[in-house]
Each structure stands twice: as C-alpha cells, then as structure tokens.
Design a protein around this motif. Structure first.
Motif, short mmCIF file in Angstrom:
data_model
loop_
_atom_site.label_atom_id
_atom_site.label_comp_id
_atom_site.label_asym_id
_atom_site.label_seq_id
_atom_site.Cartn_x
_atom_site.Cartn_y
_atom_site.Cartn_z
N PRO A 72 3.07 2.74 -2.78
CA PRO A 72 3.43 2.65 -4.20
C PRO A 72 3.82 1.25 -4.65
O PRO A 72 3.64 0.90 -5.81
CB PRO A 72 4.62 3.62 -4.34
CG PRO A 72 5.13 3.82 -2.96
CD PRO A 72 3.94 3.68 -2.06
N ILE A 73 4.33 0.41 -3.73
CA ILE A 73 4.65 -0.97 -4.08
C ILE A 73 3.36 -1.74 -4.38
O ILE A 73 3.28 -2.50 -5.34
CB ILE A 73 5.44 -1.66 -2.95
CG1 ILE A 73 6.55 -0.76 -2.42
CG2 ILE A 73 5.99 -3.00 -3.42
CD1 ILE A 73 7.46 -0.21 -3.47
N TYR A 74 2.38 -1.51 -3.53
CA TYR A 74 1.07 -2.13 -3.75
C TYR A 74 0.45 -1.60 -5.05
O TYR A 74 -0.09 -2.36 -5.86
CB TYR A 74 0.15 -1.84 -2.57
CG TYR A 74 -1.22 -2.45 -2.70
CD1 TYR A 74 -1.48 -3.74 -2.21
CD2 TYR A 74 -2.26 -1.75 -3.30
CE1 TYR A 74 -2.74 -4.31 -2.35
CE2 TYR A 74 -3.52 -2.30 -3.44
CZ TYR A 74 -3.76 -3.59 -2.96
OH TYR A 74 -5.00 -4.15 -3.10
N LEU A 75 0.55 -0.31 -5.26
CA LEU A 75 -0.11 0.34 -6.39
C LEU A 75 0.53 0.00 -7.72
O LEU A 75 -0.16 -0.31 -8.70
CB LEU A 75 -0.09 1.86 -6.17
CG LEU A 75 -0.84 2.72 -7.19
CD1 LEU A 75 -2.33 2.44 -7.12
CD2 LEU A 75 -0.57 4.20 -6.92
N LEU B 10 12.42 -10.04 -3.48
CA LEU B 10 13.60 -9.17 -3.55
C LEU B 10 13.30 -7.91 -4.36
O LEU B 10 13.77 -6.81 -4.03
CB LEU B 10 14.79 -9.93 -4.16
CG LEU B 10 15.35 -11.08 -3.33
CD1 LEU B 10 16.58 -11.68 -4.01
CD2 LEU B 10 15.70 -10.63 -1.92
N THR B 11 12.53 -8.07 -5.43
CA THR B 11 12.18 -6.92 -6.24
C THR B 11 11.35 -5.92 -5.45
O THR B 11 11.63 -4.71 -5.45
CB THR B 11 11.41 -7.37 -7.50
OG1 THR B 11 12.28 -8.14 -8.32
CG2 THR B 11 10.90 -6.17 -8.29
N SER B 12 10.32 -6.42 -4.76
CA SER B 12 9.48 -5.50 -3.99
C SER B 12 10.23 -4.92 -2.79
O SER B 12 9.96 -3.80 -2.37
CB SER B 12 8.21 -6.23 -3.53
OG SER B 12 8.53 -7.41 -2.83
N PHE C 119 7.57 -8.24 2.40
CA PHE C 119 6.37 -9.01 2.73
C PHE C 119 5.28 -8.84 1.66
O PHE C 119 4.49 -9.75 1.43
CB PHE C 119 5.86 -8.63 4.11
CG PHE C 119 6.57 -9.35 5.23
CD1 PHE C 119 6.09 -10.55 5.73
CD2 PHE C 119 7.76 -8.85 5.75
CE1 PHE C 119 6.76 -11.23 6.74
CE2 PHE C 119 8.43 -9.52 6.77
CZ PHE C 119 7.94 -10.72 7.26
N ILE C 120 5.24 -7.69 1.01
CA ILE C 120 4.31 -7.52 -0.11
C ILE C 120 4.69 -8.49 -1.23
O ILE C 120 3.83 -9.08 -1.89
CB ILE C 120 4.32 -6.07 -0.62
CG1 ILE C 120 3.71 -5.14 0.44
CG2 ILE C 120 3.56 -5.95 -1.93
CD1 ILE C 120 3.75 -3.67 0.09
N GLY C 121 5.99 -8.68 -1.43
CA GLY C 121 6.45 -9.64 -2.43
C GLY C 121 6.07 -11.07 -2.06
O GLY C 121 5.71 -11.88 -2.93
#
Length: 418
Positions: free
Chosen positions: A264-267, A279-281, A343-345
């Motif tokens: 869902p973070i990616y999406l 920090l947000t992600s 790491f996505i962030g």
C-alpha cells in the motif's frame, strides 16, 4: 508597644489578645485565622511568600511560653500563601506549663491527649475547602476536554471497560477480538506517530493503509503462498532442520509478508509521486504493519480459543499467547513494515536506484522477520526483536543524513534515472 492590659488578657486566655501579641512579633506574615479550644491554639499564618517555618516556629513558641499560662498547652501552626486554600506546611508545638504534675495526671487518666489529638485531626480537616479538594466545577468544564492528552487518557482507560459494559453473550469471540486488536493497534499508532513525526500526515491515508493490508493484502498473500516456489518455502517452516526452517521463514514468510505490508505504501504514495521523504513512508508502513497484525491477531486468537476448548492449550498459555499477539507482535510487525516504508521513501528521493533501495529494505525486514520466527521460542528471538526496534529508531535518527546522501547521488548520476 504592647499595652500591659493586652498581656494580662492574653494570660487569661483571651484569643484576641493572644493574636495581637503574636502579630506584634511578626513582620510580613498576618494571622489569617486563630482559634483556642481546650488549651489548644490553632494559628493560620499568611504572607505573599510562603511563611518561613524555621523562623516562625521558635518565635511563636517563645511568645506563647512567655505568657506562663496553663490555658495553652499546644499550638498547631499552619503557613500558607495569601489567597491559597491549602497550607504549605504545618507543625505542632508543645508549650511547657507551670504544673507538669497535673498535666501528667490528666494524661494518665486518658483525658487530655486523646482530646487534643481528636481536636487536632478535626481542625486539620476543617482547613480544607471542599471545592479545593474536589474541584468538580473544573472537572465539568468543557475546556478540560479540549486537551488531546485528556481525550487520549479517557479513551485508553475507558474503552475496554465500555466494551465490557456493552458485551453480551451473543457477541462472538471474533467480534471481540477485532475490537481489541484495533484498540491495541491504536495505542501503538499513537506511540509510533510521536516517535516518527511524519511531515505528511492524513487520517484518511492512515486508515487506507491499515484496512487495505488487513482486508486486501492478506487475502492476496494467502493466495500467493499457495503458488510455487512459495508453497515449498512455506512447507519448509515445518521442517525439523533449522536451516530449512530458517530459509522457509526468510524467503517465504518474511519476503511475502513484508511485500504485503509495503504494497500500500508503493500503491498510495510512491507510485503517484506523493512521497518526498522517508519519515512519512516509514509511518504509513508502520500503520500497514499494524493492519496486518490486527488481522493476524484475530486469526490466532480464534485458534488459541479452539485449542483451549479441546484441551490442547492451557489457560495460562492462552492468556500469554493472546497478550503477545495483541500487544508485542503488532509493534514488531509495525517496525518491520516501517523499515520497508523507510526505504521506499529513500527510493522516492533517489529514483535512479529505486529498485535496489526497495530490495534492500524488503531484504532487511525479511531477514529480521525470518530469524525471529525461527527462534521465537528462545533468547535469540528476543534479541532480534530488540535489535529490530533499535535499528528502526536509528534509521529515524539518521534520516537527514540518508536524505542528503540520496539527493547527492541523484544529482551526480541523473542519467541513470528511468
């Protein structure tokens, strides 16, 4: 200069004269209240600053003793700020009399000291005002409930009791498990929000991440784990060989579950280009992890209850395992998912290395997850859990440095961007 008549009246037990005599020896302090009953003198002294106890006690004791009267045997002295309802200090003073044998006789007969002690207690109670001890008007003031911390205290303290009050025999175990799972996840959500301090926060997006993982991600996970090679990896977790079990937990359970929580973070954030910093992600990743933990906790609580009913699990183990599922494991799931989100962030800042950065984040969480699952019944599992938490906190503390590093690389190698 005190008139001799004042001194004479004071020796005769005249309260006004005693007050005048004592007041004459004071400087900044004033006698706010005085009372003489059964040879027990009570004085309340007030001043703009707290009256000096060390200075006033010997002064007043000396003044009253100089009267050489048997009408005062004890003094209860209070000191408080002007306008305050409660004394800052109090002290009882003994006054020596000229007839100690008579006083001793009264004491032996049990007539003097018990009466004084009783009066002391009652008079001490009378120094308190009800509205000061029980400020009910302030309790009922709406301004009090505008405080977020007050609202949080009320929610955390009363919610389980409210559930118990409305609970009925028709309520299913599954329903109660969902409610309690959400409650504990909410508590961890508050803690993680304060810890991470995301710059981009949305209640709507928080709920999207939680419920997407709980109701979409997990069914998708269950479907994928039936497909080779994941089906073989999941089968390996039941192996008696610790290496096979570790491989199954890391490459099977760890990889799939962390991808599920990170999806869902990616999406919702990375793919639409809404991410600007890690920090947000990390926060929304942690919220997704809580959503996963809620659904998993409900599932396992039903299994535990069934095992208790058939005698395969003792009540003590049931309480312990349920507590772990609802309290400890939601945090660790949130931490692992928060690492993936972090790491996505970073990938959003450094798109030229997006895939390797996301791979590293998933790999770290999957390894931690798999090692913990393999050794969850001994000290190694506890160490891995502690390390996971501390690693996540370290990532948060180093976020500015990591952002700067990613930005510098992106500026240096812009051609690598897809």
């Amino acid at each position: 200069m005190i008139d001799n008549n004042i001194v004479k009246l004071a020796k005769q037990g005249d309260l006004n004269a005693i007050s005048v005599l004592i007041q004459d020896n004071l400087e900044q302090e004033k006698i706010a209240k005085s009372e003489l009953k059964d040879s027990y003198l009570k004085l309340i002294l007030e001043a703009e600053q707290v009256p000096n106890q060390q200075k006033l006690v010997p002064l007043i004791q000396k003044t009253v003793t100089s009267l050489e009267t048997d009408l005062i045997t004890k003094i209860m002295l209070y000191g408080q700020k002007t306008g305050e309802s409660f004394p800052e200090w109090n002290q009882e003073l003994e006054i020596k009399t000229r007839q100690p044998q008579e006083k001793l006789s009264n004491f032996n007969r049990g007539t003097s000291t018990p009466e004084i002690n009783k009066n002391e207690f009652i008079e001490a109670l009378q120094t308190f005002e009800f509205t000061s001890v029980v400020p009910y008007q302030q309790v009922l003031n709406p301004d009090l409930y505008r405080s977020n911390i007050v609202r949080l205290l009320l929610f955390l303290g009363l919610f389980p009791l409210a559930i118990s009050s409305f609970y009925s025999n028709t309520s299913s175990l599954k329903d109660i498990a969902w409610i309690l799972g959400i409650y504990y996840a909410f508590v961890w959500g508050i803690v993680l929000y304060k810890l991470i301090k995301p710059t981009q926060f949305s209640r709507k997006l928080t709920l999207q991440c939680v419920f997407f993982t709980a109701f979409v991600g997990i069914p998708l996970l269950i479907f994928v784990q039936q497909i080779p090679p994941f089906s073989f990896l999941y089968a390996a977790i039941n192996s008696s060989n610790v290496i096979s079990k570790l491989i199954g937990y890391v490459l099977g359970v760890g990889v799939l579950e962390e991808l599920c929580k990170g999806f869902p973070i990616y999406l919702f954030l990375l793919n639409p280009g809404k991410l600007k910093e890690p920090l947000t992600s990390a926060f929304y990743g942690a919220m997704s992890g809580l959503g996963f933990a809620i659904a998993e906790g409900v599932h396992y609580s039903l299994i535990y209850a069934k095992n208790v009913s058939v005698g395969n699990l003792g009540i003590t183990d049931h309480i312990l395992l349920t507590t772990i599922r609802f309290i400890s494991l939601p945090l660790i799931h949130a931490i692992w998912a928060g690492i993936v989100g972090y790491f996505i962030g970073l990938a959003a800042i450094n798109p030229s290395r997006k895939k390797p950065i996301i791979f590293i984040g998933v790999a770290i969480s999957a390894v931690l997850h798999g090692v913990y699952n393999t050794f969850s019944n001994n000290a190694i599992g506890l160490i891995v859990m502690a390390f996971s938490i501390l690693l996540f906190v370290t990532y948060l503390r180093n976020s500015k440095e990591m952002i700067r590093e990613m930005q510098q690389f992106e500026e240096k190698f812009p051609k690598n961007s897809p």
